[in-house]
Design an enzyme around this catalytic site. Structure first.
Site, PDB file in Angstrom:
ATOM      1  N   ASP A   8      23.163  11.246  27.596  1.00 44.26           N
ATOM      2  CA  ASP A   8      23.747  12.579  27.514  1.00 44.26           C
ATOM      3  C   ASP A   8      22.998  13.429  28.559  1.00 44.26           C
ATOM      4  O   ASP A   8      21.904  13.033  29.001  1.00 44.26           O
ATOM      5  CB  ASP A   8      23.526  13.110  26.095  1.00 44.26           C
ATOM      6  CG  ASP A   8      23.859  14.567  25.957  1.00 44.26           C
ATOM      7  OD1 ASP A   8      24.942  14.961  26.413  1.00 44.26           O
ATOM      8  OD2 ASP A   8      23.041  15.318  25.392  1.00 44.26           O
ATOM      9  N   ASP A  10      22.957  17.497  28.769  1.00 45.04           N
ATOM     10  CA  ASP A  10      22.383  18.727  28.222  1.00 45.04           C
ATOM     11  C   ASP A  10      21.467  18.417  27.049  1.00 45.04           C
ATOM     12  O   ASP A  10      21.924  17.910  26.023  1.00 45.04           O
ATOM     13  CB  ASP A  10      23.500  19.659  27.731  1.00 45.04           C
ATOM     14  CG  ASP A  10      24.330  20.204  28.887  1.00 45.04           C
ATOM     15  OD1 ASP A  10      23.739  20.700  29.838  1.00 45.04           O
ATOM     16  OD2 ASP A  10      25.566  20.124  28.809  1.00 45.04           O
TER      17      ASP A  10
HETATM   18  P1  B16 Z   1      30.714  23.016  30.128  1.00 48.68           P
HETATM   19  P2  B16 Z   1      26.663  17.290  26.903  1.00 48.68           P
HETATM   20  C1  B16 Z   1      27.991  19.576  26.557  1.00 48.68           C
HETATM   21  O1  B16 Z   1      27.251  18.729  27.360  1.00 48.68           O
HETATM   22  C2  B16 Z   1      27.109  20.620  25.922  1.00 48.68           C
HETATM   23  O2  B16 Z   1      26.231  20.014  24.989  1.00 48.68           O
HETATM   24  C3  B16 Z   1      27.943  21.643  25.214  1.00 48.68           C
HETATM   25  O3  B16 Z   1      27.114  22.653  24.676  1.00 48.68           O
HETATM   26  C4  B16 Z   1      28.941  22.264  26.221  1.00 48.68           C
HETATM   27  O4  B16 Z   1      29.796  23.191  25.572  1.00 48.68           O
HETATM   28  C5  B16 Z   1      29.765  21.139  26.836  1.00 48.68           C
HETATM   29  O5  B16 Z   1      28.903  20.203  27.452  1.00 48.68           O
HETATM   30  C6  B16 Z   1      30.747  21.652  27.865  1.00 48.68           C
HETATM   31  O6  B16 Z   1      30.025  22.173  28.951  1.00 48.68           O
HETATM   32  O7  B16 Z   1      31.097  24.331  29.568  1.00 48.68           O
HETATM   33  O8  B16 Z   1      29.622  23.075  31.172  1.00 48.68           O
HETATM   34  O9  B16 Z   1      31.905  22.209  30.592  1.00 48.68           O
HETATM   35  O10 B16 Z   1      25.727  17.567  25.761  1.00 48.68           O
HETATM   36  O11 B16 Z   1      27.841  16.422  26.563  1.00 48.68           O
HETATM   37  O12 B16 Z   1      25.935  16.838  28.156  1.00 48.68           O
HETATM   38 MG    MG Z   2      23.348  17.189  24.647  1.00 48.93          MG
END
Ligand code: B16
Ligand code: MG
Length: 224
Positions: A8, A10
């Site tokens: 992952d 984030d």
């Molecule tokens: P964006 P991951 C996710 O990333 C985040 O955990 C989540 O908080 C966020 O809303 C989502 O990506 C979408 O991100 O707005 O930048 O497209 O944890 O899957 O790496």
């Molecule tokens: Mg994450």
């Protein structure tokens, strides 16, 4: 045989989870909704629009905004979030991540990314680690966010490995669910991830030895 490790982004590779929270908190405040860090746990691994829907539901304002207004709120959040990404540098990798990526590469095991963030390519670029990944699943082609296994299955397919030959690493409950649902072994980083096959307190503990020990112990259990 262990053939791939899928990360992952984030909250595992870098601490953008906190930047997502700050941006959502600002947008929520503008529409009279208060969110705190504990509510934010529910947004980790959830797509942008699904996160907005959860925030509006949390504030009892699910019916208040039409589709265009929701798009505008999501876009405002993304603008704030992207501005905050300017602070990311090569130094923003979480502790131990650079070393574990190098050790996995040296062991000739494939490395994948399973982030539902549409900003993932820009973040990897800012961190200077695009080259570390053999395959990054394309979030723009994913229809179901975590806990659905789609993004992890897409990463396995791109790496040409069976899910049973791969370990997934996550910091979010929805992400651990997604890994488990894909049929992979799961590693959870941080508190409250008791559905993970292996739970670690921090990325400092995420070493190649810890991953191979986990793989060996689970393989023995399956054989028995
Ligand atoms: P964006 P991951 C996710 O990333 C985040 O955990 C989540 O908080 C966020 O809303 C989502 O990506 C979408 O991100 O707005 O930048 O497209 O944890 O899957 O790496
Ligand atoms: Mg994450």
């Amino acid at each position: 045989m262990l053939k791939a490790i899928i990360f992952d982004l984030d909250g595992v590779i870098t601490d953008t989870a906190h930047l997502h929270f700050l941006a959502w908190r600002a947008v929520a405040q503008e529409v009279g909704i208060t969110i705190d860090e504990s509510f934010n746990e529910e947004l980790k691994g959830i797509s942008r629009m699904d996160s907005l829907l959860r925030i509006l539901r949390h504030g009892g304002k699910e019916q208040t905004f039409d589709h265009q207004q929701r798009l505008a709120l999501a876009s405002k959040k993304n603008d704030l979030y992207v501005q905050s990404l300017a602070s990311l540098t090569h130094e923003s990798l979480l502790p131990g991540i650079r070393e574990v990526l190098e050790d996995i590469r040296a062991a000739d095991v494939r490395i994948g990314l399973a982030s539902v963030s549409l900003n993932a390519p820009g973040i990897l670029h800012a961190l200077g680690i695009e080259q570390a990944f053999d395959f990054c699943a394309d979030a723009s082609r994913i229809t179901c966010s975590k806990p659905h296994p789609e993004i992890f299955l897409a990463a396995c397919a791109g790496l040409k490995v069976h899910p049973k030959e791969a370990i997934g690493i996550e910091d979010a409950a929805a992400g651990v669910e997604a890994i488990n649902a894909a049929g992979m072994l799961s590693v959870g980083i941080g508190p409250g991830l008791d559905r993970a096959g292996l739970q670690l307190h921090s990325t400092r503990e995420l070493t190649w030895k810890c991953l191979t020990d986990f793989w060996a112990s689970r393989t023995v259990l399956i054989r028995n």
